[in-house]
Design a protein around this motif. Sequence first.
Motif, PDB file in Angstrom:
ATOM      1  N   SER A 134       0.836  -1.187   0.000  1.00  0.00           N
ATOM      2  CA  SER A 134       0.000   0.000   0.000  1.00  0.00           C
ATOM      3  C   SER A 134       0.876   1.244   0.000  1.00  0.00           C
ATOM      4  N   ALA A 135       0.419   2.236  -0.749  1.00  0.00           N
ATOM      5  CA  ALA A 135       1.141   3.518  -0.788  1.00  0.00           C
ATOM      6  C   ALA A 135       0.589   4.480   0.250  1.00  0.00           C
ATOM      7  N   GLY A 136      -0.249   3.974   1.165  1.00  0.00           N
ATOM      8  CA  GLY A 136      -0.740   4.808   2.258  1.00  0.00           C
ATOM      9  C   GLY A 136      -2.141   5.335   2.066  1.00  0.00           C
ATOM     10  N   LYS A 137      -2.846   4.791   1.085  1.00  0.00           N
ATOM     11  CA  LYS A 137      -4.213   5.228   0.802  1.00  0.00           C
ATOM     12  C   LYS A 137      -4.937   4.068   0.141  1.00  0.00           C
ATOM     13  N   VAL A 138      -6.175   3.822   0.540  1.00  0.00           N
ATOM     14  CA  VAL A 138      -6.954   2.774  -0.099  1.00  0.00           C
ATOM     15  C   VAL A 138      -7.084   3.135  -1.578  1.00  0.00           C
ATOM     16  N   GLY A 139      -6.785   2.181  -2.450  1.00  0.00           N
ATOM     17  CA  GLY A 139      -6.864   2.409  -3.887  1.00  0.00           C
ATOM     18  C   GLY A 139      -5.546   2.781  -4.527  1.00  0.00           C
ATOM     19  N   LEU A 140      -4.458   2.796  -3.741  1.00  0.00           N
ATOM     20  CA  LEU A 140      -3.159   3.175  -4.293  1.00  0.00           C
ATOM     21  C   LEU A 140      -2.072   2.225  -3.784  1.00  0.00           C
ATOM     22  N   GLN A 141      -1.389   1.603  -4.734  1.00  0.00           N
ATOM     23  CA  GLN A 141      -0.298   0.683  -4.417  1.00  0.00           C
ATOM     24  C   GLN A 141       1.026   1.277  -4.884  1.00  0.00           C
ATOM     25  N   MET A 142       2.103   0.821  -4.265  1.00  0.00           N
ATOM     26  CA  MET A 142       3.443   1.291  -4.585  1.00  0.00           C
ATOM     27  C   MET A 142       4.303   0.072  -4.933  1.00  0.00           C
ATOM     28  N   LYS A 143       4.951   0.122  -6.090  1.00  0.00           N
ATOM     29  CA  LYS A 143       5.821  -0.964  -6.555  1.00  0.00           C
ATOM     30  C   LYS A 143       7.266  -0.568  -6.292  1.00  0.00           C
ATOM     31  N   LEU A 144       7.998  -1.438  -5.596  1.00  0.00           N
ATOM     32  CA  LEU A 144       9.413  -1.175  -5.350  1.00  0.00           C
ATOM     33  C   LEU A 144      10.158  -2.478  -5.116  1.00  0.00           C
ATOM     34  N   ALA A 145      11.457  -2.404  -5.145  1.00  0.00           N
ATOM     35  CA  ALA A 145      12.285  -3.590  -4.913  1.00  0.00           C
ATOM     36  C   ALA A 145      12.209  -3.974  -3.435  1.00  0.00           C
ATOM     37  N   PRO A 146      12.160  -5.271  -3.136  1.00  0.00           N
ATOM     38  CA  PRO A 146      12.110  -5.712  -1.737  1.00  0.00           C
ATOM     39  C   PRO A 146      13.246  -5.152  -0.882  1.00  0.00           C
ATOM     40  N   ARG A 147      14.443  -5.095  -1.426  1.00  0.00           N
ATOM     41  CA  ARG A 147      15.594  -4.559  -0.674  1.00  0.00           C
ATOM     42  C   ARG A 147      15.384  -3.079  -0.340  1.00  0.00           C
ATOM     43  N   ASP A 148      14.782  -2.335  -1.280  1.00  0.00           N
ATOM     44  CA  ASP A 148      14.513  -0.921  -1.030  1.00  0.00           C
ATOM     45  C   ASP A 148      13.459  -0.759   0.065  1.00  0.00           C
ATOM     46  N   LEU A 149      12.435  -1.632   0.034  1.00  0.00           N
ATOM     47  CA  LEU A 149      11.424  -1.591   1.088  1.00  0.00           C
ATOM     48  C   LEU A 149      12.070  -1.888   2.440  1.00  0.00           C
ATOM     49  N   ALA A 150      12.935  -2.888   2.476  1.00  0.00           N
ATOM     50  CA  ALA A 150      13.632  -3.238   3.720  1.00  0.00           C
ATOM     51  C   ALA A 150      14.491  -2.077   4.202  1.00  0.00           C
ATOM     52  N   SER A 151      15.134  -1.406   3.282  1.00  0.00           N
ATOM     53  CA  SER A 151      15.991  -0.283   3.636  1.00  0.00           C
ATOM     54  C   SER A 151      15.193   0.873   4.240  1.00  0.00           C
ATOM     55  N   VAL A 152      14.109   1.257   3.590  1.00  0.00           N
ATOM     56  CA  VAL A 152      13.340   2.421   4.050  1.00  0.00           C
ATOM     57  C   VAL A 152      12.572   2.139   5.344  1.00  0.00           C
ATOM     58  N   THR A 153      12.246   0.867   5.610  1.00  0.00           N
ATOM     59  CA  THR A 153      11.517   0.518   6.830  1.00  0.00           C
ATOM     60  C   THR A 153      12.433  -0.079   7.904  1.00  0.00           C
ATOM     61  N   LYS A 154      13.725  -0.211   7.577  1.00  0.00           N
ATOM     62  CA  LYS A 154      14.715  -0.832   8.476  1.00  0.00           C
ATOM     63  C   LYS A 154      14.263  -2.245   8.878  1.00  0.00           C
ATOM     64  N   ALA A 155      13.737  -2.961   7.891  1.00  0.00           N
ATOM     65  CA  ALA A 155      13.174  -4.291   8.124  1.00  0.00           C
ATOM     66  C   ALA A 155      14.205  -5.400   7.939  1.00  0.00           C
ATOM     67  N   GLN A 156      13.857  -6.543   8.518  1.00  0.00           N
ATOM     68  CA  GLN A 156      14.635  -7.775   8.353  1.00  0.00           C
ATOM     69  C   GLN A 156      13.791  -8.754   7.541  1.00  0.00           C
ATOM     70  N   PHE A 157      14.466  -9.572   6.735  1.00  0.00           N
ATOM     71  CA  PHE A 157      13.773 -10.666   6.042  1.00  0.00           C
ATOM     72  C   PHE A 157      13.823 -11.882   6.935  1.00  0.00           C
ATOM     73  N   VAL A 158      12.647 -12.447   7.241  1.00  0.00           N
ATOM     74  CA  VAL A 158      12.560 -13.592   8.149  1.00  0.00           C
ATOM     75  C   VAL A 158      11.444 -14.542   7.699  1.00  0.00           C
ATOM     76  N   ASP A 159      11.477 -15.752   8.216  1.00  0.00           N
ATOM     77  CA  ASP A 159      10.432 -16.742   7.941  1.00  0.00           C
ATOM     78  C   ASP A 159       9.280 -16.499   8.925  1.00  0.00           C
ATOM     79  N   ILE A 160       8.161 -15.981   8.405  1.00  0.00           N
ATOM     80  CA  ILE A 160       7.044 -15.626   9.297  1.00  0.00           C
ATOM     81  C   ILE A 160       5.674 -16.111   8.814  1.00  0.00           C
ATOM     82  N   VAL A 161       5.651 -16.957   7.768  1.00  0.00           N
ATOM     83  CA  VAL A 161       4.341 -17.415   7.280  1.00  0.00           C
ATOM     84  C   VAL A 161       4.115 -18.889   7.599  1.00  0.00           C
ATOM     85  N   LYS A 162       2.836 -19.248   7.630  1.00  0.00           N
ATOM     86  CA  LYS A 162       2.478 -20.639   7.915  1.00  0.00           C
ATOM     87  C   LYS A 162       2.899 -21.516   6.766  1.00  0.00           C
ATOM     88  N   GLU A 163       3.286 -22.745   7.118  1.00  0.00           N
ATOM     89  CA  GLU A 163       3.719 -23.734   6.098  1.00  0.00           C
ATOM     90  C   GLU A 163       2.559 -24.161   5.263  1.00  0.00           C
TER      91      GLU A 163
END
Length: 163
Positions: A134-163
């Motif tokens: 989401s780009a911060g508004k219903v009806g609007l999406q933002m396309k970006l590279a996963p690494r860039d998303l991780a960088s801007v949100t200071k996120a870690q890539f981890v295993d967090i989904v059900k098998e």
Amino acid sequence: MAKKQKFIKTNAIRIVESEQIAYETRSYEIEDGQNDGLSVANKTNESPKNVYKTLVAMASKTELLVFIISVTEELDLKKAAKAAGCKKVEMLPMKELTKETGYVRGGCSPVGMKKELPTFIDQQAEALDYLYVSAGKVGLQMKLAPRDLASVTKAQFVDIVKE
């Protein structure tokens, strides 16, 4: 002379631009009320494996966490707690979402929340060339590279989904 429709920038878009991250936006119709992840993927003609949802969870009454997973997946609360170094994690009640993040359901972006929260992206995203959030508004999406998303949100890539 026809008026040019002005594009409204959200906080998420402003932040991504300020970080000089390459992105694209894609809008979709919201009149039918269908703004769940699979509907968004369908409306934007995008593979559901590239469309991600932002989930906000609580480790305690005061500690919030953000998890970003594909719309085709389900968050595994035990894996999420382990990734965050907590005993237990539960979903934030929907009625508290706007108060805590500044965003509404269906328009909750992992970028630009009221406070910077610990953020985790499902490890499957790392293999993708791009993803949509989401780009911060219903009806609007933002396309970006996963690494860039991780960088801007200071996120870690981890295993967090059900098998």
